[in-house]
Design an enzyme around this catalytic site. Structure first.
Site, PDB file in Angstrom:
ATOM      1  NE  ARG A 227      -3.560   0.569   2.419  1.00 22.01           N
ATOM      2  CZ  ARG A 227      -3.522   1.196   3.512  1.00 22.01           C
ATOM      3  NH1 ARG A 227      -3.213   0.757   4.692  1.00 22.01           N
ATOM      4  NH2 ARG A 227      -4.185   2.481   3.711  1.00 22.01           N
TER       5      ARG A 227
ATOM      6  CE  LYS B  60       1.299  -5.039   6.475  1.00 24.66           C
ATOM      7  NZ  LYS B  60       0.739  -3.613   5.794  1.00 24.66           N
TER       8      LYS B  60
ATOM      9  NE  ARG C 181       1.813   8.464  14.061  1.00 23.16           N
ATOM     10  CZ  ARG C 181       1.981   9.309  14.859  1.00 23.16           C
ATOM     11  NH1 ARG C 181       1.864   8.842  16.245  1.00 23.16           N
ATOM     12  NH2 ARG C 181       2.061  10.744  14.720  1.00 23.16           N
TER      13      ARG C 181
HETATM   14  C1  BTN Z   1       0.413  -3.940   2.436  1.00 19.23           C
HETATM   15  O1  BTN Z   1       1.221  -2.893   2.057  1.00 19.23           O
HETATM   16  O2  BTN Z   1       0.029  -3.975   3.463  1.00 19.23           O
HETATM   17  C2  BTN Z   1      -0.180  -4.648   0.938  1.00 19.23           C
HETATM   18  C3  BTN Z   1       0.651  -5.738   0.667  1.00 19.23           C
HETATM   19  C4  BTN Z   1       0.311  -6.381  -0.243  1.00 19.23           C
HETATM   20  C5  BTN Z   1       1.178  -7.546  -0.955  1.00 19.23           C
HETATM   21  C6  BTN Z   1       0.648  -8.464  -1.741  1.00 19.23           C
HETATM   22  S1  BTN Z   1       1.734  -9.875  -2.028  1.00 19.23           S
HETATM   23  C7  BTN Z   1       0.642 -10.246  -3.450  1.00 19.23           C
HETATM   24  C8  BTN Z   1       0.002  -9.099  -4.182  1.00 19.23           C
HETATM   25  N1  BTN Z   1       1.152  -8.741  -5.189  1.00 19.23           N
HETATM   26  C9  BTN Z   1       1.693  -7.537  -4.845  1.00 19.23           C
HETATM   27  O3  BTN Z   1       2.566  -7.089  -5.568  1.00 19.23           O
HETATM   28  N2  BTN Z   1       0.979  -7.186  -3.765  1.00 19.23           N
HETATM   29  C10 BTN Z   1       0.057  -8.009  -3.084  1.00 19.23           C
END
Ligand code: BTN
Length: 318
Positions: free
Chosen positions: A115, A180, A313
């Site tokens: 994100r 996380k 946060r």
């Molecule tokens: C976050 O930042 O919390 C979101 C992370 C999302 C990661 C997943 S892994 C599978 C899919 N492909 C990506 O490039 N991102 C999501």
């Protein structure tokens, strides 16, 4: 490569002769393939004279596509390495005449997306990286709260692993004891007012033990449970849970899951700080509304906040 890794995955020594016989190639061809594993996949292989080769860390590959496709309603594509499963899913939607559901999973992502433009660290065969393509039927309203529904689906799938302190953090992070363990990134393709599809990207830290490049507090199932976990089994559970939650969402919207979501929200009633670009708002979390927006009570009034660029946060998190 996968045949070689299935043998080496046990972490024990295997001689060049044994590996060569198994793959039907010479010892020097085995040596070249081992070097490619190190260079392309970032794996560390120990070579010891008289003993052979072994992986520095044992690994368990994902089952192949046929295994999952026989058990799940969605077709599944299993990739060895990809830039990002979300990008692969978006490419699929661009090329498809008609968008139909599919799950794309990879052993490794070379440019995993998180994100707010952050990278998602995705080492080979350690974690789960998957993207599910879902056609959106019923207009843009179907998208309201969808990312929270997905978070709840992952929460339901992880609950079985008995992780003390597991819960959700708005909008869709999964934490265990403040660290996380999983993240979700939804990306839209097409026109939400007309025909569109959504990519549901899910990353779960499963067997990762080290990741110095991650700049936030994180954990993995293995770090908590003290044992290596089967990613294929978890993938199956996540997909099944997602299918159930998406069906509930399609019928009743996020409203149908809101109570359960709030019960799993770790920061319900907590003092928090919400950041949106330059804007910083302090307040107390009063839950989420039926569209998944955060309800924040500040200076006697409760307002709803939503949007992918917001970050939250705890107020006393120094
Ligand atoms: C976050 O930042 O919390 C979101 C992370 C999302 C990661 C997943 S892994 C599978 C899919 N492909 C990506 O490039 N991102 C999501």
């Amino acid at each position: 490569m996968r045949a070689l890794l299935r043998v080496l995955g046990d972490g024990a020594f295997h001689s060049g002769e044994e590996l060569g016989a198994l793959l039907g190639v010479t010892r020097s061809a085995v040596w070249k393939r081992l070097q490619r594993l190190e260079a392309d996949l970032g794996l560390c292989i120990h070579a010891v004279r008289g003993k052979g080769y072994r992986l520095a860390e044992p690994l368990m590959l994902l089952e192949d596509a046929a295994y999952f496709s026989a058990r799940l309603t969605w077709p599944v594509r299993v990739l060895d390495s990809v830039d990002s499963t979300n990008l692969e899913a978006l490419r699929y939607m661009t090329s498809a005449a008609q968008i139909s559901p599919i799950c794309i999973v990879a052993e490794q992502q070379t440019a995993g997306r998180g994100r707010r433009g952050r990278p998602w660290v995705s080492p080979y065969a350690e974690n789960l990286y998957l993207s599910v393509v879902v056609p959106v039927e019923g207009g843009a309203r179907q998208l309201d709260g969808l990312s929270l529904t997905v978070g709840l689906a992952v929460y339901r799938a992880l609950r079985i692993y008995d992780l003390p302190g597991l819960g959700l953090k708005w909008p869709n992070d999964l934490l265990v004891a403040g660290r996380k363990i999983a993240g979700i990134l939804l990306e839209l393709h097409g026109d939400p007012a007309d025909k569109c599809g959504v990519v549901i990207g899910i990353g779960i830290n499963v067997n990762m033990l080290r990741a110095p490049e991650v700049d936030q507090a994180w954990t993995s199932l293995r770090l908590i449970r003290g044992e290596m976990l089967c990613r294929s089994e978890l993938l199956y559970r996540v997909c099944e849970s997602l299918r159930t939650c998406l069906a509930l969402h399609a019928q009743g919207g996020f409203a149908a899951l809101r109570g359960e979501w709030q019960a799993a929200h770790l920061w319900q009633g907590h003092e928090v700080v919400l950041t949106s670009g330059q804007q910083v708002i302090g307040g107390r979390v009063r839950g989420v509304d039926e569209g998944g927006a955060l309800l924040l009570e500040s200076e006697g009034a409760t307002c709803a906040y939503s949007g992918g660029e917001l970050s939250l946060r705890l107020a006393d998190d120094s």
